[in-house]
Design an enzyme around this catalytic site. Structure first.
Site, PDB file in Angstrom:
ATOM      1  N   LYS A  71       5.121  23.808  38.937  1.00 31.40           N
ATOM      2  CA  LYS A  71       5.895  22.979  39.867  1.00 31.40           C
ATOM      3  C   LYS A  71       4.953  22.309  40.859  1.00 31.40           C
ATOM      4  O   LYS A  71       3.883  22.845  41.153  1.00 31.40           O
ATOM      5  CB  LYS A  71       6.860  23.860  40.675  1.00 31.40           C
ATOM      6  CG  LYS A  71       8.061  24.363  39.928  1.00 31.40           C
ATOM      7  CD  LYS A  71       8.970  25.152  40.871  1.00 31.40           C
ATOM      8  CE  LYS A  71      10.160  25.712  40.120  1.00 31.40           C
ATOM      9  NZ  LYS A  71      11.059  24.694  39.561  1.00 31.40           N
ATOM     10  N   ARG A  88      17.004  30.358  31.837  1.00 31.77           N
ATOM     11  CA  ARG A  88      17.868  30.493  30.660  1.00 31.77           C
ATOM     12  C   ARG A  88      17.265  31.463  29.638  1.00 31.77           C
ATOM     13  O   ARG A  88      17.991  32.085  28.875  1.00 31.77           O
ATOM     14  CB  ARG A  88      18.135  29.099  30.057  1.00 31.77           C
ATOM     15  CG  ARG A  88      16.921  28.401  29.501  1.00 31.77           C
ATOM     16  CD  ARG A  88      17.148  26.897  29.322  1.00 31.77           C
ATOM     17  NE  ARG A  88      17.089  26.194  30.607  1.00 31.77           N
ATOM     18  CZ  ARG A  88      17.307  24.886  30.758  1.00 31.77           C
ATOM     19  NH1 ARG A  88      17.620  24.138  29.726  1.00 31.77           N
ATOM     20  NH2 ARG A  88      17.219  24.330  31.944  1.00 31.77           N
TER      21      ARG A  88
END
Ligand code: BES
Ligand code: MG
Ligand code: ZN
Length: 517
Positions: free
Chosen positions: A294, A368
C-alpha cells in the site's frame, strides 16, 4: 507479554493470561430513584418549540428535582443565552433559583424525536461533561436504551499508551471518573443496554490497540480470555495446526510476518436454542498490502483491519451475557499481511480449507483469502445463518462513504440485516452480487482469482468471491465495514474518532431477533 511489547520486530512471548493492552474509558452509568446528594449537575432535555421557543422535556422525575419556579428560571436562562433546542445542541448553565447546574441537551422538535436522535444528542453531550463527577438525568424517560447507549458510547475515550503523568503536573480533570445517574427506568432494560454498550467498547478497544501489541498470537489469547470469562468455549489453532488441516488462505496471508497466524473459535450454546448462527470476522491485525504494498499515507489506519473480527468476538460475548436463546459460533482468522522474503506473491495459487483454489493477483486483496478458509470451516457445521463482517474493500468507501456498511448475501437475510442496522442507528445498505461477476472471479489457473480485471463494483466482486465459500442452503449476510469500523473524521453523536465498534449493535439485534423466533 503483549503489554510490555517494546519492539515492532520479533514478537515477545504471549502470556496465557494476556489482556487488552489499554482499555478505553466510559462513564459509569447508574440507575437510581433519588437524586444523589453529591450531584454536581443535572442533564435535562429541551425541545425546539413553536416560533423559536424552548420546551423542557418534563415529567414526574424532573418535577422531583426542580420545582416549577426553578424549571421556568432554567428555561429563561437558556433562552437568554440563545439556546434553541436544536438537535445536538449542548448548553451549560449555572442553574437558577438555587438549583444544581444544568446541562441542557437539545433534541429538536418533540414530534420528530426518535431513538437515534436521542442516542446522538446524549452522545454529543457526554463529550461535554468534563469537570463533573456526578451528573443526574431524567432523559432516560424519553428512551432508556437510546439514552444508555448514547451516554455510554459517547463518553468513550481512548488515551492509548501515554506515559503516566504525575498528579501535580497532570492535565486538569481528565482522569476524574464520571458517573451518570439515571433517575428511574426499567432495571432489565437498563442492564441489557449496558451489556451491549460494553460489548461495543470491547470491540473499540481491540480495534484501537496498536499492531505492536495486538498481533495474531496475542489477539487470539486476549479474545479467548475475554470470552472464557463469560463461559464461552474457546479453541485456538496455531500455524502448525493450520498447516496440518489445510488452511491455505490464512497461511498464505500470514506467512510474510514473523507473527504467525491463528484461527480462533468461540462457541455459545443455549440449551433451548433451535437456530445456529455462524459469525465470521476478518482479523488482519495489520494490512501493509504485502508484496502489493500500500502507499504510505494513512497506512497506520490499517491497525483497524481486524474490525470485523472484533465485532464478531464482541457480539458472541454479548450473546452469552444476555443469555440469548440461540447457538452462536465465531470463527475468526487472524493474520498480519506483511511483505518479506517469506511473503506470498502475485501469481501464486493457494488451496483453501475445503479444497477450492485461488490465484493471487494482488496480495492486498487478502481479507477474502482468510475469510474463505474460515467460512468454509464455519459452513461445515451447517448453521442456519452465516454472517461475516470485514473491513474488506476501499470500494465500500467509494460507494457508500465512511458511515454506511454494504450488506451482500442471500436476498432476504441481506435485506433484514441491513434494515436491522438502520433500526439500531448503524447505517447499512443492501448491495447486489450481479451475476456478470461470476465470470470475473474465475481464473484460468485456479478455481477463483482474488481480484477482477475491472475497476468497477469492487465491493460486490469481493462479496461474489466469498459466496463460493458459503455452504448450500445457508442464509448469508456479508457486511463490508471498511469505512464504518474506523472513524478517521471528527467525532459525531456517540461515535468517537478511530474505532467505532460497528456493527456490534446490529449483530446483537440480529441474534436476539433470531433467538425470539
Ligand atoms: N483492508 C483493505 C480494505 C480497506 C481499505 C479497509 C480502506 C479500510 C479502509 C483491504 O485488504 C484491501 O486492501 N482491499 C483492496 C482490494 C483490491 C486490491 C481489490 C482495496 O480495496 O483496495
Ligand atoms: Mg489489503
Ligand atoms: Zn485488508
Amino acid at each position: 507479554m503483549a503489554k510490555n511489547a517494546v519492539s515492532t520486530a520479533a514478537p515477545a512471548k504471549v502470556s496465557k493470561d494476556a489482556t487488552i493492552p489499554v482499555r478505553g474509558r466510559v462513564a459509569d452509568l447508574k440507575l437510581t430513584k433519588k437524586l444523589p446528594k453529591n450531584t454536581d449537575a443535572v442533564i435535562v432535555a429541551v425541545f425546539a418549540g413553536e416560533g423559536g421557543s424552548l420546551e423542557l422535556a418534563g415529567g414526574a422525575a424532573l418535577d422531583s428535582i426542580f420545582n416549577t419556579k426553578q424549571q421556568s428560571a432554567i428555561l429563561k436562562q437558556l433562552e437568554s443565552i440563545g439556546a434553541k433546542g436544536k438537535a445536538n445542541e449542548v448548553t451549560r448553565i449555572p442553574g437558577a433559583e438555587d438549583s444544581a447546574p444544568v446541562v441542557a441537551i437539545g433534541l429538536g422538535k418533540a414530534e420528530e424525536l426518535d431513538d437515534e436522535k436521542l442516542r446522538r444528542a446524549t452522545g454529543t453531550s457526554a463529550r461535554a461533561l468534563n469537570g463533573f463527577e456526578n451528573v443526574a438525568t431524567t432523559v432516560g424517560d424519553l428512551g432508556l436504551e437510546a439514552a444508555v447507549t448514547g451516554f455510554a458510547l459517547g463518553s468513550y475515550s481512548y488515551k492509548g499508551l501515554r506515559k503516566a503523568k504525575d498528579e501535580e503536573n497532570g492535565d486538569d480533570n481528565a482522569d476524574k471518573p464520571l458517573a451518570i445517574h439515571f433517575m428511574g427506568g426499567d432495571k432489565d432494560q437498563f442492564v441489557a443496554a449496558q451489556v451491549i454498550a460494553e460489548s461495543v467498547v470491547l470491540a473499540r478497544d481491540l480495534v484501537n490497540s496498536p499492531s505492536s501489541h495486538l498481533y495474531p498470537e496475542s489477539y487470539a489469547v486476549i479474545a479467548a480470555n475475554e470470552a472464557a470469562a463469560y463461559g464461552l468455549e474457546t479453541e485456538i489453532l496455531d500455524e502448525k495446526q493450520l498447516l496440518a488441516q489445510g488452511f491455505g488462505g490464512i497461511l498464505a496471508v500470514g506467512n510474510g510476518s514473523s507473527r504467525k497466524p491463528r484461527l480462533l473459535r468461540l462457541t455459545w450454546k443455549h440449551r433451548k436454542a433451535s437456530k445456529h448462527v455462524a459469525l465470521v470476522g476478518k482479523g488482519v491485525t495489520f494490512d501493509t498490502g504485502g508484496i502489493s504494498l500500500k502507499p504510505g499515507a494513512n497506512m497506520d489506519n490499517m491497525i483497524s483491519d481486524m474490525g470485523g473480527s472484533a465485532a464478531v468476538i464482541a457480539t458472541i460475548i454479548a450473546a452469552a451475557r444476555l443469555n440469548l436463546k440461540v447457538n452462536v459460533t465465531a470463527t475468526v482468522p487472524m493474520a498480519e499481511n506483511m511483505p518479506s522474503g517469506d511473503a506470498f506473491r502475485p501469481g501464486d495459487v493457494i488451496t483453501h480449507y475445503g479444497g477450492i483454489t485461488s490465484e493471487i493477483l494482488n496480495t492486498d486483496a487478502e481479507g477474502r483469502l482468510i475469510l474463505a478458509d474460515a467460512m468454509a470451516l464455519a459452513s461445515e457445521d451447517n448453521p442456519d445463518y452465516l454472517i461475516d463482517a470485514a473491513t474488506l474493500t476501499g470500494a465500500q468507501l467509494v460507494a457508500l462513504g465512511g458511515r454506511t456498511s454494504g450488506v451482500m448475501g442471500t436476498e432476504e437475510f441481506r435485506d433484514s440485516v441491513a434494515a436491522t442496522g438502520r433500526a439500531v442507528g448503524e447505517q447499512a445498505w443492501a448491495m447486489p452480487l450481479p451475476e456478470e461477476l461470476d465470470e470475473e472471479v474465475k481464473s484460468p489457473v485456479a478455481d477463483l482469482r482474488n481480484v477482477t480485471n475491472s475497476r468497477f463494483a469492487g465491493m460486490s466482486a469481493a462479496g461474489r468471491y466469498l459466496q463460493e465459500f458459503v455452504g448450500e442452503g445457508i442464509e448469508w449476510a456479508h457486511v463490508d465495514i471498511a469505512g464504518p469500523a474506523f472513524n478517521t473524521a471528527a467525532p459525531y453523536g456517540y461515535t468517537p474518532k478511530r474505532a467505532t465498534g460497528q456493527p456490534v449493535r446490529t449483530f446483537v439485534q440480529v441474534l436476539s431477533d433470531i433467538a425470539e423466533n
